[in-house]
Design a protein around this motif. Structure first.
Motif, short mmCIF file in Angstrom:
data_model
loop_
_atom_site.label_atom_id
_atom_site.label_comp_id
_atom_site.label_asym_id
_atom_site.label_seq_id
_atom_site.Cartn_x
_atom_site.Cartn_y
_atom_site.Cartn_z
N GLN A 2 -7.61 -13.63 10.01
CA GLN A 2 -8.31 -13.56 11.30
C GLN A 2 -8.00 -12.24 12.03
O GLN A 2 -8.88 -11.63 12.64
CB GLN A 2 -7.91 -14.75 12.18
CG GLN A 2 -8.44 -16.08 11.66
CD GLN A 2 -7.89 -17.26 12.46
OE1 GLN A 2 -6.75 -17.21 12.93
NE2 GLN A 2 -8.71 -18.32 12.59
N ILE A 3 -6.78 -11.82 11.97
CA ILE A 3 -6.39 -10.57 12.62
C ILE A 3 -7.07 -9.39 11.95
O ILE A 3 -7.58 -8.46 12.63
CB ILE A 3 -4.86 -10.40 12.60
CG1 ILE A 3 -4.19 -11.48 13.49
CG2 ILE A 3 -4.42 -9.01 13.08
CD1 ILE A 3 -2.68 -11.52 13.40
N ALA A 4 -7.20 -9.42 10.57
CA ALA A 4 -7.86 -8.34 9.83
C ALA A 4 -9.33 -8.28 10.18
O ALA A 4 -9.91 -7.20 10.35
CB ALA A 4 -7.66 -8.52 8.33
N GLN A 5 -10.00 -9.44 10.28
CA GLN A 5 -11.42 -9.49 10.64
C GLN A 5 -11.63 -8.92 12.04
O GLN A 5 -12.59 -8.19 12.30
CB GLN A 5 -11.92 -10.94 10.59
CG GLN A 5 -13.41 -11.08 10.91
CD GLN A 5 -14.30 -10.29 9.96
OE1 GLN A 5 -14.13 -10.37 8.71
NE2 GLN A 5 -15.25 -9.52 10.47
N LYS A 23 -17.47 -8.12 21.04
CA LYS A 23 -16.18 -7.38 21.18
C LYS A 23 -15.02 -8.36 21.28
O LYS A 23 -15.00 -9.23 22.16
CB LYS A 23 -16.21 -6.50 22.43
CG LYS A 23 -15.06 -5.54 22.51
CD LYS A 23 -15.24 -4.60 23.69
CE LYS A 23 -14.13 -3.58 23.75
NZ LYS A 23 -14.33 -2.63 24.87
N PRO A 24 -14.02 -8.32 20.34
CA PRO A 24 -12.88 -9.26 20.39
C PRO A 24 -11.90 -8.90 21.54
O PRO A 24 -11.91 -7.79 22.05
CB PRO A 24 -12.23 -9.05 19.03
CG PRO A 24 -12.56 -7.65 18.65
CD PRO A 24 -13.93 -7.37 19.21
N ASP A 25 -11.01 -9.90 21.93
CA ASP A 25 -9.95 -9.70 22.96
C ASP A 25 -8.74 -9.08 22.28
O ASP A 25 -7.94 -9.78 21.63
CB ASP A 25 -9.60 -11.03 23.61
CG ASP A 25 -8.63 -10.85 24.77
OD1 ASP A 25 -8.13 -9.72 24.97
OD2 ASP A 25 -8.36 -11.84 25.49
N MET A 26 -8.60 -7.78 22.39
CA MET A 26 -7.54 -7.07 21.67
C MET A 26 -6.15 -7.39 22.19
O MET A 26 -5.17 -7.29 21.45
CB MET A 26 -7.79 -5.55 21.77
CG MET A 26 -9.04 -5.09 21.03
SD MET A 26 -9.11 -5.66 19.33
CE MET A 26 -7.68 -4.86 18.63
N VAL A 27 -6.04 -7.80 23.46
CA VAL A 27 -4.71 -8.17 23.99
C VAL A 27 -4.18 -9.38 23.25
O VAL A 27 -3.03 -9.41 22.78
CB VAL A 27 -4.80 -8.43 25.51
CG1 VAL A 27 -3.45 -8.94 26.03
CG2 VAL A 27 -5.20 -7.19 26.26
#
Length: 660
Positions: free
Chosen positions: A287-290, A358-362
């Motif tokens: 999930q983090i890689a995606q 756009k994902p939540d990068m925090v």
């Protein structure tokens, strides 16, 4: 005798300057030269050197840069004066003996024994004032001569003696008026010296009796009453025993109940499982890689948007048109071409790709750190993830352990024995015992004090009876002492007054002797004045007559000065003579006064053109007289336009810078 004169002076009004350096010899010296050569200034500088600014012919400010030095001998000593208008010094040899104008003037007067007035009368005949003595009124001339010869001082001294005598007479009269001889006092009957009367002993006994009476006048104290003991007494140990029992019972009530069966097994694994469970990752690695890939894809789409907008902005700048073929192309054609190439590359890469959200990068970064941390404790989690929850928590187990340990303390507390009463009851009994014991001790002390007071009272009563007659004896002795003291005080006053009376009589006698001494002194001074006048006037007449005879070649022979200082020449009043006659008569008198008064101290005569009014014959005779005087006067200096027969000459030349 004058030795040497050096001077420099400038006269501001004329601008002329004068200077000189002259040595003087013994005998007759003549100062000659043309008019305004500075002849008279030499005599003026001599007088100024001796007596300061009072001897100058003009005001001090008329003499600019005045500087004078004079050497002269008196009674075997050589003196030197140095003067300017603002300073003055005098030396005896090389030793300075006075400084300043006033100090130097006083020192010269002290050395010579006379001042400027006497010097100008007896030793100087200045230009233009040779007839000064003769032109005075007789009373004025008499006063001047009296002052010169000291008769004024004798008169003043005689007057002072008379005043002192009269003052003493008045004082004696006042002293005698209040003088009374004292009367000796009568001695009292049975007199004994006060120093031999011993009052101290009786006064001490009387003071003792008064103190005893004061103590006996105080109210008598009642005998102290013994306190009653309490019905029951307890010890301090019983009170402490009751407090210990009550404290043990209270602590037993606070002890916890016995705990159930418990164990600590499994608590550590369960607590580790719960702690690791709270930190388990919320995202997988996939999930983090995606999410990272979506972020990179979004960046490319944003770049595509940016290049598209930039391309449109460049096209909006404007176009160029070819004038020959009307072809149009963008004004920023180069940059537009570059952007079109970049857009083609991006569109190829993103063809068929859907734009992600756009994902939540925090949160993604937090999940990334959780995953990294979990990797370190992954083995521990695998070991405890299936652990079972224990029956009791660690806190409950700790409480059970405390309760288990308290059960041993319960046995100790239950073993404490009860006292005979409560601590409150026993403490009240203990305080009653302490109060009784304190009161008993106080009673014993008060009883001892009371017994001592009673014993002392009996002693005081016995002593008071012994001293009962002391007041009367003391009163009689004090009366005798007072009478003796009064008599002794009066006797001492009498002795003091008698001594003062005798001293006053002695003082009156001494003052009367002083009065008589002053009166005798006045009489002696009166006689002295007569003797001086009797000697002076005949001597003056004789010497002056001798000089006038010589100076006139026998034409005039007798000068007579009477007691009122009327002057006659050969019986003719002085003021009726011719100018030459007056001049020669005045000169004779001046020379006579010098011979009689000053010649023995400072044998000098200064003459300034004294022959100016005389004819050649009389001037010649005067010069011969001065030559004759050289044997009687050590030094004669004569200023003259003529050339007398002198021992030496000081001849001045005409000088435009000099002035008379």
């Amino acid at each position: 005798m004058l030795n040497q004169l050096t001077y420099n002076v400038t006269f501001p009004l004329t601008g002329r300057s004068l200077s000189g350096d002259f040595s003087f010899q013994k005998g007759f010296g003549a100062i000659t030269g043309p008019n305004e050569a500075g002849k008279s200034v030499i005599l003026e500088m001599i007088r100024y050197s001796l007596f300061g600014t009072a001897a100058l012919r003009g005001k001090a400010e008329d003499y600019k840069n005045l500087k004078v030095k004079l050497s002269f001998d008196v009674k075997g000593d050589t003196y030197t004066t140095q003067r300017t208008i603002t300073s003055a010094k005098i030396f005896r040899g090389d030793t300075e003996i006075a400084n300043g104008q006033k100090g130097t003037n006083n020192k010269v007067t002290e050395i010579l024994g006379f001042g400027l007035k006497v010097f100008d009368t007896a030793c100087v005949a200045n230009q233009g004032d040779i007839e000064k003595l003769g032109s005075m009124q007789p009373t004025e001339r008499k006063a001047m001569v009296d002052s010169v010869i000291g008769l004024s001082a004798i008169d003043d001294l005689a007057k002072w003696c008379g005043q002192e005598a009269n003052s003493l007479a008045s004082l004696i009269e006042g002293m005698e008026g209040g003088l009374v001889k004292p009367t000796k006092p009568d001695q009292p009957e049975g007199y004994v010296e006060s120093s031999k009367i011993n009052l101290a002993e009786l006064r001490a006994l009387n003071d003792e009796l008064n103190q005893i009476k004061g103590r006996l006048s105080q109210p008598r104290q009642a005998k102290p009453v013994e306190p009653v003991a309490p019905p029951r007494t307890v010890s301090e140990e019983e009170v402490e025993q009751a407090r210990a029992y009550e404290g043990a019972q209270a602590e037993v009530k606070r002890l916890p109940a016995p705990p159930p069966e418990f164990s600590e097994e499994g608590i550590d694994d369960w607590e580790l499982r719960e702690r690791l469970k709270r930190d388990l990752p919320v995202m997988t690695a996939e999930q983090i890689a995606q999410a990272d890939a979506d972020v990179e894809l979004i960046r490319k789409f944003e770049k595509l948007d940016h290049l598209t907008k930039q391309h449109q902005d460049l096209l909006d700048v404007g176009t160029h048109t070819c004038p020959s073929c009307s072809h149009e192309w963008p004004m920023e054609a180069d940059r537009v071409g570059q952007i079109i190439e970049k857009l083609a590359v991006l569109k190829t890469e993103l063809a068929g790709v859907e734009r992600p959200s756009k994902p939540d990068m925090v949160n993604i970064d937090v999940a990334r750190r959780q995953l990294q941390a979990f990797e370190k404790v992954k083995d521990d989690w695998e070991r405890v993830k299936d652990a079972q929850k224990p029956q009791y928590t660690r806190q409950q187990v700790a409480q059970f352990q405390v309760a288990k340990q308290a059960q041993a303390r319960r046995a100790e507390l239950e073993a404490v024995k009860p006292a005979s009463g409560t601590s409150k009851e026993l403490n009240a009994l203990w305080r009653d015992r302490l109060a009784y014991e304190h009161e008993l001790t106080s009673y014993q002390d008060r009883l001892s004090d009371w017994q001592e007071v009673e014993t002392n009272r009996a002693i005081d009563e016995e002593r008071a009876a012994e001293l009962a007659g002391t007041p009367a004896a003391l009163a009689a002795l004090e009366k005798a002492y007072d009478q003796a003291k009064i008599y002794e005080d009066r006797l001492n006053t009498y002795k003091r007054d008698l001594k003062a009376f005798q001293e006053r009589e002695k003082e009156i006698k001494a003052r009367r002797e002083q009065e008589q001494g002053y009166r005798k002194g006045r009489e002696a001074l009166t006689i002295l004045r007569k003797l001086v006048k009797q000697h002076l006037i005949p001597s003056l007449n004789k010497v002056a007559s001798h000089y006038i005879s010589k100076m006139t070649g026998g034409q005039r022979n007798v000068i007579e000065v009477d007691e009122d200082f009327e002057i006659t020449v050969d019986g003719q009043p002085l003021n009726t003579l011719s100018g030459s006659g007056k001049a020669v008569a005045n000169l004779s008198l001046r020379l006579g006064l010098g011979q009689v008064l000053t010649n023995n101290v400072f044998s000098v005569f200064l003459g300034d053109e004294i022959d100016a009014s005389m004819d050649a014959d009389r001037a010649h005779n005067t010069a011969l007289t001065l030559e004759y005087l050289a044997s009687r006067i050590s030094q004669i200096l004569l200023v003259s336009h003529k050339y007398p027969q002198a021992d030496y000459y000081i001849e001045l030349e005409a000088n435009e810078k000099n002035t008379d």
